[in-house]
Design a protein around this motif. Sequence first.
Motif, PDB file in Angstrom:
ATOM      1  N   ASN A   1       0.807  -1.222   0.000  1.00  0.00           N
ATOM      2  CA  ASN A   1       0.000   0.000   0.000  1.00  0.00           C
ATOM      3  C   ASN A   1       0.838   1.269   0.000  1.00  0.00           C
ATOM      4  O   ASN A   1       0.313   2.357  -0.212  1.00  0.00           O
ATOM      5  CB  ASN A   1      -0.971   0.020   1.180  1.00  0.00           C
ATOM      6  CG  ASN A   1      -0.300   0.378   2.493  1.00  0.00           C
ATOM      7  OD1 ASN A   1       0.855   0.017   2.726  1.00  0.00           O
ATOM      8  ND2 ASN A   1      -1.017   1.074   3.358  1.00  0.00           N
ATOM      9  N   GLN A   2       2.155   1.141   0.214  1.00  0.00           N
ATOM     10  CA  GLN A   2       3.012   2.319   0.208  1.00  0.00           C
ATOM     11  C   GLN A   2       3.494   2.628  -1.213  1.00  0.00           C
ATOM     12  O   GLN A   2       3.513   1.748  -2.076  1.00  0.00           O
ATOM     13  CB  GLN A   2       4.208   2.108   1.129  1.00  0.00           C
ATOM     14  CG  GLN A   2       3.840   1.868   2.577  1.00  0.00           C
ATOM     15  CD  GLN A   2       3.028   3.005   3.166  1.00  0.00           C
ATOM     16  OE1 GLN A   2       3.350   4.161   2.938  1.00  0.00           O
ATOM     17  NE2 GLN A   2       1.983   2.681   3.905  1.00  0.00           N
ATOM     18  N   PRO A   3       3.898   3.880  -1.473  1.00  0.00           N
ATOM     19  CA  PRO A   3       4.315   4.256  -2.831  1.00  0.00           C
ATOM     20  C   PRO A   3       5.709   3.761  -3.172  1.00  0.00           C
ATOM     21  O   PRO A   3       6.492   3.372  -2.304  1.00  0.00           O
ATOM     22  CB  PRO A   3       4.274   5.794  -2.789  1.00  0.00           C
ATOM     23  CG  PRO A   3       4.545   6.126  -1.358  1.00  0.00           C
ATOM     24  CD  PRO A   3       3.866   5.049  -0.559  1.00  0.00           C
ATOM     25  N   ASP A   4       6.016   3.794  -4.453  1.00  0.00           N
ATOM     26  CA  ASP A   4       7.368   3.487  -4.895  1.00  0.00           C
ATOM     27  C   ASP A   4       8.344   4.427  -4.206  1.00  0.00           C
ATOM     28  O   ASP A   4       8.074   5.620  -4.039  1.00  0.00           O
ATOM     29  CB  ASP A   4       7.490   3.669  -6.418  1.00  0.00           C
ATOM     30  CG  ASP A   4       6.774   2.576  -7.185  1.00  0.00           C
ATOM     31  OD1 ASP A   4       6.845   1.412  -6.750  1.00  0.00           O
ATOM     32  OD2 ASP A   4       6.138   2.895  -8.209  1.00  0.00           O
ATOM     33  N   GLY A   5       9.491   3.896  -3.802  1.00  0.00           N
ATOM     34  CA  GLY A   5      10.492   4.711  -3.126  1.00  0.00           C
ATOM     35  C   GLY A   5      10.425   4.615  -1.622  1.00  0.00           C
ATOM     36  O   GLY A   5      11.411   4.859  -0.941  1.00  0.00           O
ATOM     37  N   ASN A   6       9.272   4.243  -1.066  1.00  0.00           N
ATOM     38  CA  ASN A   6       9.172   4.049   0.375  1.00  0.00           C
ATOM     39  C   ASN A   6      10.081   2.886   0.777  1.00  0.00           C
ATOM     40  O   ASN A   6      10.149   1.885   0.066  1.00  0.00           O
ATOM     41  CB  ASN A   6       7.704   3.734   0.706  1.00  0.00           C
ATOM     42  CG  ASN A   6       7.448   3.577   2.188  1.00  0.00           C
ATOM     43  OD1 ASN A   6       7.943   2.644   2.796  1.00  0.00           O
ATOM     44  ND2 ASN A   6       6.665   4.471   2.745  1.00  0.00           N
ATOM     45  N   PRO A   7      10.795   2.985   1.904  1.00  0.00           N
ATOM     46  CA  PRO A   7      11.676   1.889   2.301  1.00  0.00           C
ATOM     47  C   PRO A   7      10.974   0.539   2.431  1.00  0.00           C
ATOM     48  O   PRO A   7      11.589  -0.494   2.188  1.00  0.00           O
ATOM     49  CB  PRO A   7      12.216   2.349   3.663  1.00  0.00           C
ATOM     50  CG  PRO A   7      12.172   3.839   3.590  1.00  0.00           C
ATOM     51  CD  PRO A   7      10.940   4.156   2.803  1.00  0.00           C
TER      52      PRO A   7
ATOM     53  N   ILE B   1       7.715 -12.576  -8.970  1.00  0.00           N
ATOM     54  CA  ILE B   1       6.760 -11.841  -8.132  1.00  0.00           C
ATOM     55  C   ILE B   1       6.705 -10.390  -8.591  1.00  0.00           C
ATOM     56  O   ILE B   1       7.725  -9.695  -8.607  1.00  0.00           O
ATOM     57  CB  ILE B   1       7.160 -11.907  -6.650  1.00  0.00           C
ATOM     58  CG1 ILE B   1       7.242 -13.367  -6.188  1.00  0.00           C
ATOM     59  CG2 ILE B   1       6.170 -11.128  -5.791  1.00  0.00           C
ATOM     60  CD1 ILE B   1       7.862 -13.543  -4.815  1.00  0.00           C
ATOM     61  N   GLU B   2       5.526  -9.938  -8.963  1.00  0.00           N
ATOM     62  CA  GLU B   2       5.345  -8.547  -9.376  1.00  0.00           C
ATOM     63  C   GLU B   2       4.769  -7.759  -8.205  1.00  0.00           C
ATOM     64  O   GLU B   2       3.741  -8.138  -7.641  1.00  0.00           O
ATOM     65  CB  GLU B   2       4.411  -8.451 -10.576  1.00  0.00           C
ATOM     66  CG  GLU B   2       4.319  -7.040 -11.135  1.00  0.00           C
ATOM     67  CD  GLU B   2       3.634  -6.985 -12.503  1.00  0.00           C
ATOM     68  OE1 GLU B   2       3.482  -5.866 -13.035  1.00  0.00           O
ATOM     69  OE2 GLU B   2       3.256  -8.057 -13.019  1.00  0.00           O
ATOM     70  N   VAL B   3       5.465  -6.676  -7.835  1.00  0.00           N
ATOM     71  CA  VAL B   3       5.043  -5.849  -6.708  1.00  0.00           C
ATOM     72  C   VAL B   3       4.142  -4.728  -7.208  1.00  0.00           C
ATOM     73  O   VAL B   3       4.521  -3.948  -8.081  1.00  0.00           O
ATOM     74  CB  VAL B   3       6.264  -5.254  -5.973  1.00  0.00           C
ATOM     75  CG1 VAL B   3       5.818  -4.334  -4.835  1.00  0.00           C
ATOM     76  CG2 VAL B   3       7.165  -6.373  -5.440  1.00  0.00           C
ATOM     77  N   TYR B   4       2.940  -4.653  -6.649  1.00  0.00           N
ATOM     78  CA  TYR B   4       1.988  -3.596  -6.988  1.00  0.00           C
ATOM     79  C   TYR B   4       1.959  -2.599  -5.832  1.00  0.00           C
ATOM     80  O   TYR B   4       1.333  -2.846  -4.798  1.00  0.00           O
ATOM     81  CB  TYR B   4       0.605  -4.181  -7.228  1.00  0.00           C
ATOM     82  CG  TYR B   4       0.500  -4.995  -8.504  1.00  0.00           C
ATOM     83  CD1 TYR B   4      -0.026  -4.437  -9.668  1.00  0.00           C
ATOM     84  CD2 TYR B   4       0.942  -6.314  -8.547  1.00  0.00           C
ATOM     85  CE1 TYR B   4      -0.113  -5.172 -10.837  1.00  0.00           C
ATOM     86  CE2 TYR B   4       0.857  -7.064  -9.708  1.00  0.00           C
ATOM     87  CZ  TYR B   4       0.333  -6.488 -10.859  1.00  0.00           C
ATOM     88  OH  TYR B   4       0.253  -7.224 -12.022  1.00  0.00           O
ATOM     89  N   ALA B   5       2.658  -1.476  -6.000  1.00  0.00           N
ATOM     90  CA  ALA B   5       2.791  -0.483  -4.940  1.00  0.00           C
ATOM     91  C   ALA B   5       1.607   0.482  -4.929  1.00  0.00           C
ATOM     92  O   ALA B   5       0.742   0.458  -5.804  1.00  0.00           O
ATOM     93  CB  ALA B   5       4.094   0.283  -5.117  1.00  0.00           C
ATOM     94  N   ASN B   6       1.589   1.331  -3.887  1.00  0.00           N
ATOM     95  CA  ASN B   6       0.624   2.428  -3.786  1.00  0.00           C
ATOM     96  C   ASN B   6      -0.822   1.939  -3.796  1.00  0.00           C
ATOM     97  O   ASN B   6      -1.710   2.597  -4.343  1.00  0.00           O
ATOM     98  CB  ASN B   6       0.858   3.434  -4.927  1.00  0.00           C
ATOM     99  CG  ASN B   6       0.386   4.824  -4.561  1.00  0.00           C
ATOM    100  OD1 ASN B   6       0.370   5.193  -3.392  1.00  0.00           O
ATOM    101  ND2 ASN B   6      -0.008   5.600  -5.561  1.00  0.00           N
ATOM    102  N   ALA B   7      -1.059   0.780  -3.169  1.00  0.00           N
ATOM    103  CA  ALA B   7      -2.407   0.204  -3.066  1.00  0.00           C
ATOM    104  C   ALA B   7      -3.065   0.025  -4.428  1.00  0.00           C
ATOM    105  O   ALA B   7      -4.278   0.155  -4.566  1.00  0.00           O
ATOM    106  CB  ALA B   7      -3.287   1.060  -2.159  1.00  0.00           C
TER     107      ALA B   7
END
Length: 362
Positions: A73-79, A101-107
């Motif tokens: 749920n956090q945006p790209d660049g968040n640790p 595994i594909e990461v879907y950021a920012n909810a």
Amino acid sequence: MKKMISVALSCAMVMSLAACGGGGSKPAETTAAAAVETTAAAADGGAEEKTEGAGDAAGGDMGEELHFKLAENQPDGNPVTEGMKKFAELAKEYTDGTVNIEVYANAALCDEASSIDQVQAGTLDFSRVNTNTMAPVVDAFGVCGMPYLFSSTEAKYKALDGEAGQKLFDMMEEYNMIGLDYYEAGSRCFYTTNKPINSVADLKGMKIRVQQTEVAISMVQALGAEATPMDYGEVFQGLQTGIVDGAENDFVSYYTSGHYEVAKNYTLDGHMAPPALLICSKAAWDKMSDAQKEGVRRASKEAAEWQRQAMQDFQEESRQKCEEAGCTIIDVDIKEFQDAVASVYDEYPQYKEIVDLIRAAE
């Protein structure tokens, strides 16, 4: 590595704040609303050495190629997000490219609470969630949000990487979820607009914004203050106009939210430090061969170690920025605060076994 991460974090913070500027709006509450960029060499401390023999380390035939989705749920660049990307990268490496595994950021897929439901149902493969979000589903995880539970970050992971943390993960299996590792999400501290908090007595009668959780409300009340639940997006104005006298959060959120601009007194009490955790659906887990599972576990462990350091680096960077802006950082006698909230533990007898394991690990 630490120096390179810190420099990248500093640059990314400027970009993050610039992107959020304009119109007086403040970013949403995050576990650490910060940016982190690093080279591959800095990220894994020598990928060349790890790449060779990756398949052998995972223990034999990998099995068929698999493709999974991970919700963040956090945006790209968040640790935290970068930790998930590191996990995906290493999982592919340690399974000879068979686990993708594909990461879907920012909810982009769903929020944290919904992701837990989907992981349970097997319609989502992986998710990174906070233990506070997991607690309504698996109650035992509520222990991680108890006040003044962890004496330090080091003590926290000594317990969570040991018997206490594994016991919590074992409880997840009956809910069709597999727990992989714990990730760092910062330590929450009080900050105020006018009157600084130097002792428990200073909190008496103060209106403190808290998250809408029973433990947080009970804790603030036990300290003698008035707990004031409020949406995070309203906190800046609440502090600015005097609706609340203070709030509480980690250094990264304190800085990136702009709260440091209107609440200059930050008290290092570290009352709550609930970690994040990486979970996998049992359905996805059962698709993997034993060798793939071993590779995925290895990837998660190394990604967690990397992310914890990256988060710590940015916490320190954020603290420095706040001090440069004129904020006062206040050390206090933690034991006084611990003693004041002892009654809160009596309200949650179901957590006693895990609490005892955590404290024994120290």
